[in-house]
Scaffold this active site. Structure first.
Site, short mmCIF file in Angstrom:
data_model
loop_
_atom_site.label_atom_id
_atom_site.label_comp_id
_atom_site.label_asym_id
_atom_site.label_seq_id
_atom_site.Cartn_x
_atom_site.Cartn_y
_atom_site.Cartn_z
N LYS A 20 0.84 -1.20 0.00
CA LYS A 20 0.00 0.00 0.00
C LYS A 20 0.88 1.26 0.00
CE LYS A 20 -3.85 -2.39 2.29
NZ LYS A 20 -4.84 -2.34 3.40
N TYR A 60 -12.24 -2.83 -3.71
CA TYR A 60 -12.83 -2.94 -2.36
C TYR A 60 -14.35 -2.90 -2.39
CZ TYR A 60 -8.27 -2.46 0.00
OH TYR A 60 -6.98 -2.66 0.48
N ASN A 123 -2.06 -0.06 7.24
CA ASN A 123 -1.55 -1.40 7.53
C ASN A 123 -0.67 -2.00 6.43
OD1 ASN A 123 -3.69 -1.89 5.83
ND2 ASN A 123 -4.72 -3.37 7.16
N HIS A 126 -1.72 -5.48 1.39
CA HIS A 126 -2.99 -6.17 1.11
C HIS A 126 -2.71 -7.59 0.65
CE1 HIS A 126 -6.91 -7.16 -0.67
NE2 HIS A 126 -6.21 -7.66 -1.67
N GLU A 137 -9.07 -10.20 -8.15
CA GLU A 137 -8.13 -9.09 -7.94
C GLU A 137 -6.98 -9.13 -8.96
OE1 GLU A 137 -7.22 -9.49 -3.77
OE2 GLU A 137 -9.22 -8.84 -3.17
P1 IDP Z 1 -7.89 -7.13 5.05
O1 IDP Z 1 -7.07 -6.10 4.33
O2 IDP Z 1 -7.14 -7.72 6.20
O3 IDP Z 1 -8.46 -8.16 4.12
P2 IDP Z 1 -10.55 -5.94 5.11
O4 IDP Z 1 -11.58 -6.17 6.17
O5 IDP Z 1 -10.77 -6.56 3.78
O6 IDP Z 1 -9.13 -6.37 5.73
O7 IDP Z 1 -10.39 -4.36 4.95
C1 IDP Z 1 -9.65 -3.84 3.87
C2 IDP Z 1 -8.80 -2.74 4.39
O8 IDP Z 1 -9.63 -1.68 4.88
C3 IDP Z 1 -7.89 -3.08 5.57
O9 IDP Z 1 -6.67 -3.70 5.19
C4 IDP Z 1 -7.66 -1.72 6.17
O10 IDP Z 1 -6.66 -0.98 5.44
C5 IDP Z 1 -9.00 -1.04 5.96
N1 IDP Z 1 -9.84 -1.17 7.16
C6 IDP Z 1 -10.44 -2.29 7.62
N2 IDP Z 1 -11.13 -2.04 8.75
C7 IDP Z 1 -10.95 -0.72 9.00
C8 IDP Z 1 -11.42 0.14 10.03
O11 IDP Z 1 -12.13 -0.26 10.96
N3 IDP Z 1 -11.03 1.44 9.94
C9 IDP Z 1 -10.25 1.91 8.94
N4 IDP Z 1 -9.79 1.14 7.97
C10 IDP Z 1 -10.14 -0.16 7.99
MG MG Z 2 -9.84 -7.98 2.58
#
Ligand code: IDP
Ligand code: MG
Length: 160
Positions: A20, A60, A123, A126, A137
Protein backbone atom coordinates in the site's frame (compact mmCIF):
# COMPACT_ATOMS: atom_id res chain seq x y z
CA UNK A 1 5.54 -30.32 -15.95
CA UNK A 2 3.63 -28.29 -18.49
CA UNK A 3 2.56 -25.19 -16.59
CA UNK A 4 0.16 -24.15 -19.33
CA UNK A 5 -2.01 -27.21 -18.69
CA UNK A 6 -2.38 -26.50 -14.97
CA UNK A 7 -5.12 -24.54 -13.29
CA UNK A 8 -4.93 -22.03 -10.46
CA UNK A 9 -5.06 -24.67 -7.74
CA UNK A 10 -2.60 -26.88 -5.88
CA UNK A 11 0.97 -25.62 -6.20
CA UNK A 12 -0.22 -23.29 -8.98
CA UNK A 13 -2.57 -21.36 -6.71
CA UNK A 14 -2.10 -17.62 -7.03
CA UNK A 15 -2.72 -14.71 -4.73
CA UNK A 16 -2.77 -10.96 -5.14
CA UNK A 17 -0.49 -8.99 -2.82
CA UNK A 18 -0.16 -5.22 -2.81
CA UNK A 19 2.24 -2.94 -0.95
CA UNK A 20 0.00 0.00 0.00
CA UNK A 21 1.09 3.67 -0.33
CA UNK A 22 2.41 3.77 3.26
CA UNK A 23 4.45 0.62 2.60
CA UNK A 24 6.00 2.17 -0.51
CA UNK A 25 6.68 5.50 1.26
CA UNK A 26 8.24 3.67 4.18
CA UNK A 27 10.55 1.70 1.84
CA UNK A 28 9.07 -1.66 2.77
CA UNK A 29 8.75 -2.98 -0.81
CA UNK A 30 12.03 -4.91 -0.67
CA UNK A 31 11.28 -6.31 2.79
CA UNK A 32 7.84 -7.55 1.73
CA UNK A 33 9.07 -9.06 -1.55
CA UNK A 34 11.96 -10.66 0.38
CA UNK A 35 9.57 -12.44 2.78
CA UNK A 36 7.59 -14.05 -0.04
CA UNK A 37 10.77 -15.00 -1.90
CA UNK A 38 12.36 -16.60 1.15
CA UNK A 39 9.17 -18.49 1.96
CA UNK A 40 9.41 -20.25 -1.39
CA UNK A 41 6.62 -18.66 -3.40
CA UNK A 42 7.10 -17.75 -7.03
CA UNK A 43 6.69 -14.19 -8.28
CA UNK A 44 4.56 -14.24 -11.44
CA UNK A 45 3.69 -10.54 -11.80
CA UNK A 46 4.78 -7.21 -10.32
CA UNK A 47 4.47 -3.47 -11.07
CA UNK A 48 4.50 -0.02 -9.46
CA UNK A 49 1.46 2.09 -10.25
CA UNK A 50 -0.76 4.94 -9.17
CA UNK A 51 -4.19 3.41 -8.58
CA UNK A 52 -7.27 5.39 -9.59
CA UNK A 53 -10.18 5.86 -7.20
CA UNK A 54 -12.33 3.97 -9.69
CA UNK A 55 -10.04 0.89 -9.63
CA UNK A 56 -9.92 1.00 -5.84
CA UNK A 57 -13.69 1.29 -5.47
CA UNK A 58 -13.93 -1.86 -7.60
CA UNK A 59 -11.12 -3.63 -5.71
CA UNK A 60 -12.83 -2.94 -2.36
CA UNK A 61 -16.44 -3.20 -3.65
CA UNK A 62 -17.38 -5.70 -0.89
CA UNK A 63 -16.64 -2.96 1.68
CA UNK A 64 -18.73 -0.23 0.00
CA UNK A 65 -21.19 -0.11 2.90
CA UNK A 66 -18.46 0.33 5.52
CA UNK A 67 -18.03 3.78 7.13
CA UNK A 68 -14.31 3.76 6.26
CA UNK A 69 -14.84 2.96 2.55
CA UNK A 70 -14.16 6.46 1.18
CA UNK A 71 -11.17 7.08 3.46
CA UNK A 72 -9.82 3.66 2.42
CA UNK A 73 -10.07 4.62 -1.27
CA UNK A 74 -8.39 7.97 -0.49
CA UNK A 75 -5.57 6.25 1.46
CA UNK A 76 -4.97 3.68 -1.28
CA UNK A 77 -4.84 6.37 -3.99
CA UNK A 78 -2.56 8.69 -1.95
CA UNK A 79 0.62 7.48 -3.65
CA UNK A 80 2.15 4.68 -5.69
CA UNK A 81 1.41 1.08 -4.80
CA UNK A 82 3.17 -2.12 -5.82
CA UNK A 83 0.92 -4.90 -7.08
CA UNK A 84 2.13 -8.48 -7.19
CA UNK A 85 0.91 -11.95 -8.03
CA UNK A 86 2.54 -14.79 -6.12
CA UNK A 87 2.15 -18.47 -6.84
CA UNK A 88 2.58 -21.61 -4.75
CA UNK A 89 0.94 -24.33 -2.70
CA UNK A 90 -1.88 -22.89 -0.57
CA UNK A 91 -0.46 -19.42 -1.21
CA UNK A 92 -3.71 -17.53 -0.45
CA UNK A 93 -3.95 -18.83 3.12
CA UNK A 94 -0.19 -18.74 3.76
CA UNK A 95 0.06 -15.15 2.57
CA UNK A 96 -2.75 -14.08 4.91
CA UNK A 97 -0.81 -15.67 7.78
CA UNK A 98 2.36 -13.89 6.70
CA UNK A 99 0.47 -10.56 6.60
CA UNK A 100 -1.07 -10.90 10.07
CA UNK A 101 -4.49 -9.64 11.16
CA UNK A 102 -6.30 -6.72 9.51
CA UNK A 103 -5.61 -4.66 12.62
CA UNK A 104 -1.85 -4.43 13.26
CA UNK A 105 -2.60 -4.27 16.99
CA UNK A 106 -3.87 -7.87 16.77
CA UNK A 107 -1.01 -9.05 14.54
CA UNK A 108 1.72 -11.19 16.04
CA UNK A 109 5.36 -10.18 15.82
CA UNK A 110 6.87 -12.02 12.88
CA UNK A 111 3.99 -11.08 10.60
CA UNK A 112 4.35 -8.12 8.23
CA UNK A 113 1.65 -6.05 9.95
CA UNK A 114 2.87 -7.20 13.37
CA UNK A 115 6.38 -6.00 12.58
CA UNK A 116 5.89 -2.83 10.55
CA UNK A 117 2.72 -0.92 11.41
CA UNK A 118 0.42 0.31 14.15
CA UNK A 119 -2.98 1.39 12.78
CA UNK A 120 -5.64 -0.49 10.77
CA UNK A 121 -5.95 2.46 8.39
CA UNK A 122 -2.18 2.32 7.65
CA UNK A 123 -1.55 -1.40 7.53
CA UNK A 124 1.06 -1.38 4.70
CA UNK A 125 -0.02 -4.46 2.76
CA UNK A 126 -2.99 -6.17 1.11
CA UNK A 127 -3.53 -9.88 0.48
CA UNK A 128 -6.49 -11.70 -1.09
CA UNK A 129 -8.80 -13.45 1.38
CA UNK A 130 -9.80 -16.41 -0.84
CA UNK A 131 -8.88 -18.13 -4.10
CA UNK A 132 -11.95 -16.52 -5.72
CA UNK A 133 -10.95 -13.03 -4.51
CA UNK A 134 -7.40 -13.65 -5.72
CA UNK A 135 -8.62 -14.46 -9.23
CA UNK A 136 -10.87 -11.39 -9.30
CA UNK A 137 -8.13 -9.09 -7.94
CA UNK A 138 -5.37 -10.44 -10.22
CA UNK A 139 -7.54 -9.89 -13.28
CA UNK A 140 -8.48 -6.42 -12.04
CA UNK A 141 -4.85 -5.27 -11.65
CA UNK A 142 -3.00 -7.26 -14.33
CA UNK A 143 -3.27 -7.73 -18.06
CA UNK A 144 -2.98 -11.35 -19.15
CA UNK A 145 0.48 -10.80 -20.71
CA UNK A 146 1.85 -9.31 -17.47
CA UNK A 147 1.52 -12.67 -15.68
CA UNK A 148 4.38 -15.00 -16.46
CA UNK A 149 4.59 -18.78 -16.44
CA UNK A 150 8.22 -19.52 -15.81
CA UNK A 151 10.28 -22.37 -14.46
CA UNK A 152 12.02 -21.66 -11.21
CA UNK A 153 15.29 -23.57 -10.66
CA UNK A 154 14.64 -23.84 -6.90
CA UNK A 155 11.28 -25.64 -7.39
CA UNK A 156 12.60 -29.21 -6.68
CA UNK A 157 14.17 -27.91 -3.45
CA UNK A 158 10.87 -26.44 -2.28
CA UNK A 159 8.45 -29.21 -3.38
CA UNK A 160 9.16 -32.92 -2.85
P1 IDP B 1 -7.89 -7.13 5.05
O1 IDP B 1 -7.07 -6.10 4.33
O2 IDP B 1 -7.14 -7.72 6.20
O3 IDP B 1 -8.46 -8.16 4.12
P2 IDP B 1 -10.55 -5.94 5.11
O4 IDP B 1 -11.58 -6.17 6.17
O5 IDP B 1 -10.77 -6.56 3.78
O6 IDP B 1 -9.13 -6.37 5.73
O7 IDP B 1 -10.39 -4.36 4.95
C1 IDP B 1 -9.65 -3.84 3.87
C2 IDP B 1 -8.80 -2.74 4.39
O8 IDP B 1 -9.63 -1.68 4.88
C3 IDP B 1 -7.89 -3.08 5.57
O9 IDP B 1 -6.67 -3.70 5.19
C4 IDP B 1 -7.66 -1.72 6.17
O10 IDP B 1 -6.66 -0.98 5.44
C5 IDP B 1 -9.00 -1.04 5.96
N1 IDP B 1 -9.84 -1.17 7.16
C6 IDP B 1 -10.44 -2.29 7.62
N2 IDP B 1 -11.13 -2.04 8.75
C7 IDP B 1 -10.95 -0.72 9.00
C8 IDP B 1 -11.42 0.14 10.03
O11 IDP B 1 -12.13 -0.26 10.96
N3 IDP B 1 -11.03 1.44 9.94
C9 IDP B 1 -10.25 1.91 8.94
N4 IDP B 1 -9.79 1.14 7.97
C10 IDP B 1 -10.14 -0.16 7.99
MG1 MG C 1 -9.84 -7.98 2.58
Amino acid sequence: ANVFKMGWTGSNERTFISVKPDGVQRRLVGEIVHRFERKGFKLVGMKLLQASAEQLREHYRDLSEKPFYSSLVKYMSSGPIVVMAWQGHDVVKSARKMLGETNPADSLPGTIRGDFCVEVSRNVVHGSDSVESAQREISLWFEHHELLCWEECSQPWIYA
